[in-house]
Design a protein around this motif. Structure first.
Motif, PDB file in Angstrom:
ATOM      1  N   VAL A  67       0.849  -1.205   0.000  1.00 37.98           N
ATOM      2  CA  VAL A  67       0.000   0.000   0.000  1.00 37.98           C
ATOM      3  C   VAL A  67       0.878   1.247   0.000  1.00 37.98           C
ATOM      4  O   VAL A  67       1.797   1.393   0.800  1.00 37.98           O
ATOM      5  CB  VAL A  67      -0.975  -0.003   1.196  1.00 37.98           C
ATOM      6  CG1 VAL A  67      -1.635   1.355   1.374  1.00 37.98           C
ATOM      7  CG2 VAL A  67      -2.036  -1.076   0.999  1.00 37.98           C
ATOM      8  N   GLY A  68       0.578   2.135  -0.941  1.00 35.42           N
ATOM      9  CA  GLY A  68       1.320   3.383  -1.073  1.00 35.42           C
ATOM     10  C   GLY A  68       2.450   3.320  -2.081  1.00 35.42           C
ATOM     11  O   GLY A  68       2.992   4.354  -2.478  1.00 35.42           O
ATOM     12  N   ALA A  69       2.830   2.115  -2.525  1.00 34.18           N
ATOM     13  CA  ALA A  69       3.931   1.977  -3.483  1.00 34.18           C
ATOM     14  C   ALA A  69       3.499   2.424  -4.870  1.00 34.18           C
ATOM     15  O   ALA A  69       2.313   2.422  -5.211  1.00 34.18           O
ATOM     16  CB  ALA A  69       4.398   0.520  -3.518  1.00 34.18           C
ATOM     17  N   ARG A  70       4.499   2.822  -5.651  1.00 34.98           N
ATOM     18  CA  ARG A  70       4.280   3.217  -7.048  1.00 34.98           C
ATOM     19  C   ARG A  70       5.082   2.278  -7.959  1.00 34.98           C
ATOM     20  O   ARG A  70       5.947   1.536  -7.483  1.00 34.98           O
ATOM     21  CB  ARG A  70       4.755   4.656  -7.255  1.00 34.98           C
ATOM     22  CG  ARG A  70       3.923   5.686  -6.539  1.00 34.98           C
ATOM     23  CD  ARG A  70       4.462   7.095  -6.843  1.00 34.98           C
ATOM     24  NE  ARG A  70       3.457   8.105  -6.600  1.00 34.98           N
ATOM     25  CZ  ARG A  70       3.215   8.654  -5.414  1.00 34.98           C
ATOM     26  NH1 ARG A  70       3.903   8.262  -4.353  1.00 34.98           N
ATOM     27  NH2 ARG A  70       2.290   9.583  -5.287  1.00 34.98           N
ATOM     28  N   VAL A  71       4.826   2.351  -9.258  1.00 33.19           N
ATOM     29  CA  VAL A  71       5.573   1.545 -10.223  1.00 33.19           C
ATOM     30  C   VAL A  71       7.056   1.859 -10.065  1.00 33.19           C
ATOM     31  O   VAL A  71       7.449   3.027  -9.976  1.00 33.19           O
ATOM     32  CB  VAL A  71       5.087   1.814 -11.667  1.00 33.19           C
ATOM     33  CG1 VAL A  71       6.010   1.141 -12.682  1.00 33.19           C
ATOM     34  CG2 VAL A  71       3.663   1.335 -11.854  1.00 33.19           C
ATOM     35  N   GLY A  72       7.875   0.810  -9.996  1.00 32.53           N
ATOM     36  CA  GLY A  72       9.313   0.964  -9.829  1.00 32.53           C
ATOM     37  C   GLY A  72       9.768   0.850  -8.379  1.00 32.53           C
ATOM     38  O   GLY A  72      10.944   0.633  -8.114  1.00 32.53           O
ATOM     39  N   ASP A  73       8.848   1.004  -7.426  1.00 30.85           N
ATOM     40  CA  ASP A  73       9.201   0.884  -6.009  1.00 30.85           C
ATOM     41  C   ASP A  73       9.493  -0.571  -5.665  1.00 30.85           C
ATOM     42  O   ASP A  73       8.913  -1.486  -6.237  1.00 30.85           O
ATOM     43  CB  ASP A  73       8.069   1.376  -5.106  1.00 30.85           C
ATOM     44  CG  ASP A  73       7.931   2.888  -5.093  1.00 30.85           C
ATOM     45  OD1 ASP A  73       8.775   3.576  -5.714  1.00 30.85           O
ATOM     46  OD2 ASP A  73       6.975   3.381  -4.461  1.00 30.85           O
ATOM     47  N   GLU A  74      10.388  -0.744  -4.709  1.00 30.75           N
ATOM     48  CA  GLU A  74      10.698  -2.077  -4.214  1.00 30.75           C
ATOM     49  C   GLU A  74      10.211  -2.162  -2.773  1.00 30.75           C
ATOM     50  O   GLU A  74      10.368  -1.245  -1.991  1.00 30.75           O
ATOM     51  CB  GLU A  74      12.213  -2.314  -4.263  1.00 30.75           C
ATOM     52  CG  GLU A  74      12.590  -3.739  -3.985  1.00 30.75           C
ATOM     53  CD  GLU A  74      14.074  -3.976  -4.221  1.00 30.75           C
ATOM     54  OE1 GLU A  74      14.677  -4.672  -3.394  1.00 30.75           O
ATOM     55  OE2 GLU A  74      14.603  -3.454  -5.220  1.00 30.75           O
ATOM     56  N   ARG A  75       9.586  -3.298  -2.438  1.00 27.60           N
ATOM     57  CA  ARG A  75       9.086  -3.511  -1.082  1.00 27.60           C
ATOM     58  C   ARG A  75       9.599  -4.853  -0.577  1.00 27.60           C
ATOM     59  O   ARG A  75       9.600  -5.846  -1.315  1.00 27.60           O
ATOM     60  CB  ARG A  75       7.549  -3.521  -1.039  1.00 27.60           C
ATOM     61  CG  ARG A  75       6.911  -2.185  -1.328  1.00 27.60           C
ATOM     62  CD  ARG A  75       7.207  -1.227  -0.180  1.00 27.60           C
ATOM     63  NE  ARG A  75       6.285  -0.122  -0.153  1.00 27.60           N
ATOM     64  CZ  ARG A  75       6.579   1.109  -0.552  1.00 27.60           C
ATOM     65  NH1 ARG A  75       7.759   1.362  -1.050  1.00 27.60           N
ATOM     66  NH2 ARG A  75       5.691   2.071  -0.458  1.00 27.60           N
ATOM     67  N   ILE A  76       9.988  -4.883   0.689  1.00 31.38           N
ATOM     68  CA  ILE A  76      10.418  -6.125   1.321  1.00 31.38           C
ATOM     69  C   ILE A  76       9.276  -6.607   2.200  1.00 31.38           C
ATOM     70  O   ILE A  76       8.739  -5.847   3.012  1.00 31.38           O
ATOM     71  CB  ILE A  76      11.697  -5.923   2.136  1.00 31.38           C
ATOM     72  CG1 ILE A  76      12.833  -5.529   1.182  1.00 31.38           C
ATOM     73  CG2 ILE A  76      12.049  -7.182   2.916  1.00 31.38           C
ATOM     74  CD1 ILE A  76      14.115  -5.136   1.860  1.00 31.38           C
ATOM     75  N   VAL A  77       8.884  -7.856   1.996  1.00 32.27           N
ATOM     76  CA  VAL A  77       7.744  -8.429   2.705  1.00 32.27           C
ATOM     77  C   VAL A  77       8.238  -9.552   3.604  1.00 32.27           C
ATOM     78  O   VAL A  77       8.967 -10.437   3.154  1.00 32.27           O
ATOM     79  CB  VAL A  77       6.703  -8.988   1.700  1.00 32.27           C
ATOM     80  CG1 VAL A  77       5.503  -9.554   2.428  1.00 32.27           C
ATOM     81  CG2 VAL A  77       6.277  -7.916   0.715  1.00 32.27           C
ATOM     82  N   GLY A  78       7.837  -9.504   4.877  1.00 32.01           N
ATOM     83  CA  GLY A  78       8.160 -10.579   5.800  1.00 32.01           C
ATOM     84  C   GLY A  78       7.156 -11.710   5.647  1.00 32.01           C
ATOM     85  O   GLY A  78       5.976 -11.545   5.943  1.00 32.01           O
ATOM     86  N   LEU A  79       7.606 -12.836   5.137  1.00 31.46           N
ATOM     87  CA  LEU A  79       6.747 -13.999   4.916  1.00 31.46           C
ATOM     88  C   LEU A  79       7.182 -15.119   5.859  1.00 31.46           C
ATOM     89  O   LEU A  79       8.300 -15.094   6.380  1.00 31.46           O
ATOM     90  CB  LEU A  79       6.853 -14.458   3.460  1.00 31.46           C
ATOM     91  CG  LEU A  79       6.433 -13.432   2.404  1.00 31.46           C
ATOM     92  CD1 LEU A  79       6.782 -13.931   1.011  1.00 31.46           C
ATOM     93  CD2 LEU A  79       4.942 -13.158   2.504  1.00 31.46           C
ATOM     94  N   PRO A  80       6.332 -16.117   6.077  1.00 31.14           N
ATOM     95  CA  PRO A  80       6.713 -17.236   6.957  1.00 31.14           C
ATOM     96  C   PRO A  80       8.042 -17.892   6.549  1.00 31.14           C
ATOM     97  O   PRO A  80       8.804 -18.332   7.391  1.00 31.14           O
ATOM     98  CB  PRO A  80       5.552 -18.219   6.821  1.00 31.14           C
ATOM     99  CG  PRO A  80       4.388 -17.377   6.429  1.00 31.14           C
ATOM    100  CD  PRO A  80       4.963 -16.252   5.597  1.00 31.14           C
TER     101      PRO A  80
END
Length: 161
Positions: free
Chosen positions: A133-146
């Motif tokens: 949420v809030g990201a734009r095209v080209g943004d990178e996000r790190i997601v904590g997954l199990p």
């Protein structure tokens, strides 16, 4: 269901919940009540399978009806097509992502009550949705997954028209 947090849902998701409620209340529940009444008229209820099963099924239906009523009352229907900020990921966005290995996946951020990961519909309170949420095209996000952290790049954002 947490207090204070709005329960966002799309119009289609709300219609599906209402349809399930109407089917249970208008069709399934009366059938079970009729079966219970018929089974009760047959005498000894302690060993009457139809009666025992019917009572159990009726409790399940009543629990589900109560849950659906609570969800519908708390629901805030949001139309993703009305989203003004279409360059950022918000509720209702369909997002194309690429991971570190350039594996692509497409997700749509929907209400938690209409989420279905098998078809790419992710509830808005899921870790990946919250990270996006809030990201734009080209943004990178790190997601904590199990299985550990995973990095995703936003490749595309679409909203229904």
């Amino acid at each position: 269901m947490s207090q204070g947090q709005p329960r966002f849902i799309t119009a289609a998701g709300f219609a599906k919940l209402r349809s399930e409620y109407e089917e249970l209340f208008g069709t399934e529940r009366p059938k079970i009540v009729e079966t219970i009444a018929w089974a009760a008229a047959n005498g000894d209820r302690s060993e009457n399978g139809d009666y025992i099963y019917g009572r159990k099924k009726l409790r399940e239906i009543d629990r589900r009806l109560g849950y659906l009523a609570k969800v519908m009352k708390a629901a805030k229907v949001v139309d993703p097509a009305a989203q003004e900020s279409r360059d950022q990921i918000r509720f209702g966005a369909t997002v194309e992502l690429a991971d570190e290995d350039d594996a692509r996946r497409t997700l749509t951020i929907v209400g938690d009550d209409e989420a279905d990961a098998s078809v790419g519909r992710i509830g808005w309170s899921a870790p990946i949705a919250r990270a996006l949420v809030g990201a734009r095209v080209g943004d990178e996000r790190i997601v904590g997954l199990p299985a550990g952290e995973k990095s995703y790049e936003v490749i595309g954002i679409r909203y229904p028209t």
